[in-house]
Design an enzyme around this catalytic site. Sequence first.
Site, mmCIF file in Angstrom:
data_model
loop_
_atom_site.group_PDB
_atom_site.id
_atom_site.type_symbol
_atom_site.label_atom_id
_atom_site.label_comp_id
_atom_site.label_asym_id
_atom_site.label_seq_id
_atom_site.Cartn_x
_atom_site.Cartn_y
_atom_site.Cartn_z
ATOM 1 C CG HIS A 157 -1.705 -1.225 1.428
ATOM 2 N ND1 HIS A 157 -2.959 -1.454 0.916
ATOM 3 C CD2 HIS A 157 -1.359 -2.368 2.092
ATOM 4 C CE1 HIS A 157 -3.370 -2.670 1.267
ATOM 5 N NE2 HIS A 157 -2.407 -3.245 1.976
ATOM 6 C CB SER B 168 12.845 21.977 -15.616
ATOM 7 O OG SER B 168 12.037 23.131 -15.763
ATOM 8 C CE LYS C 29 11.481 18.875 -11.263
ATOM 9 N NZ LYS C 29 10.216 19.258 -11.869
ATOM 10 C CD GLU D 229 8.379 11.541 -15.531
ATOM 11 O OE1 GLU D 229 7.897 12.139 -14.570
ATOM 12 O OE2 GLU D 229 9.047 12.106 -16.417
#
Length: 466
Positions: free
Chosen positions: A159, A286, A292, A299
């Site tokens: 979980h 970024s 970043k 992804e």
Amino acid sequence: MGKQAQATWGGRFSAGPAGLMLRFSESVSFDRRLAPFDLAGSKAHAAMLAKVGLITRKERDTIQRGLDAIGREIAAGKFKWQTRLEDVHMNIEQALTRRVPAAAKLHTARSRNDQVATDMRLWFKASCAELIGKIAAAQRAILKVAAKHRDVLIPGYTHLQRAQPVFLAHHLFAYLEMLQRDAGRFAAVADHANWCPLGSGAIAGTTLPIDRELTARALGFVDAAGRPRVTQNSMDAVSDRDVFIEFASACALTGVHFSRMAEDLILWSSREFNFLGLPDAFCTGSSLMPQKKNPDSAELLRGKSARLQGNLHTLLVLVKGLPLTYNRDLQEDKPPVFDSHDQTALCLEVLAGMFAGLKVNRASCAAAVADPALLATDLADYLVRKGVAFRTAHHAVGAVVKMAESKGVALDRLSLADVRTVHPTFGRDWTGAFDLRKAMARRTGTGMPGPAQLARQFTRWQKLLG
Ligand code: ARG
């Protein structure tokens, strides 16, 4: 275009297809990648035609030499693919006919329907072998990370909440299991592809005395004992697309695995977890925020998984309403499988690359796994070893956790007197349950994350992956 230009089927037509229809119906833009298999199929077919006396040995030789020359031209990028010739099969046949008059006999006892089914089955066998190889390469990259950080412990999660401690290697070995099943599925797909449809003709075979076993053997459609495997029903053979769907399904499921691994990597490389750093080479920055470093590779692994599922769905819908046998709809079967192959292959390479450059932040892992609450279940087992029923022990430890929370101290910082108020069985040795190394050593059963099992799994994977 006049009817002359469409020599393969133009006989009964008085006008050639409209330019728009040619653009609409062509498949050569994507099926040209079948060329090596189409050439192999034609060479085997020519050999068979000569063997049964439908062409002469001389005709066979000129045909085969012509096909080889075309193969060299294609490999060198010099072959002129023509949209007006629809597909890979007609492009090659017409090019051959221009060079070798005997090529007009090559299509004897053959249709594009059994030809394309054969080409694709050969393609599936090659594709599966390639993907299996790439899976093994990705597994080896993962195994290397596991080996380098053999002693690193992390919290295991259910979980997405801290559950129990595990060796990082145990978590990584779970990935190896997933990928191993994927490889097994591709091997099964290759086996299902391993039946030769050649000789099924357009739908109902041929009246000519062909030798199907000979072509099957020549193309490697054989069982483990070397016996030829030929499809058993001509109508099924030209309309069956099960292997396409099984292949896309194997890719889609592999993609689901990519996605789940990627999700772990994304979480673990976040500041909040900080268990690992992804290699710069597989991250991007970024355009606005200078600090970043984004895990784009992970992804995209997660994103491509959607695409792989889409391809499977395209194929299922494509085939579902079709009457037997061949319908032109089936030409749309190739873009999704080619895409599934290409994307799965790419993903596997990226996965291997990401793991090869992975940095494990051992300090962050150690800090996270030092949470004594991870061993609450071990504390219940401690009571069980002293004869307390597990349900009672579970309840007692729950109360101890609550007490620690209300006192604002770590679980192992409570006093013996405190825990004794919860259950009298707690003894002087109760904090022994929080010795992480000892706790791990108690997990001795097969499939468990104890060090002895881990050693066994290292041996097993090293052997399996060479
Ligand atoms: N390009 C076609 C395909 O991929 C080859 C088979 C064509 N057969 C036909 N009867 N038009 O499906």
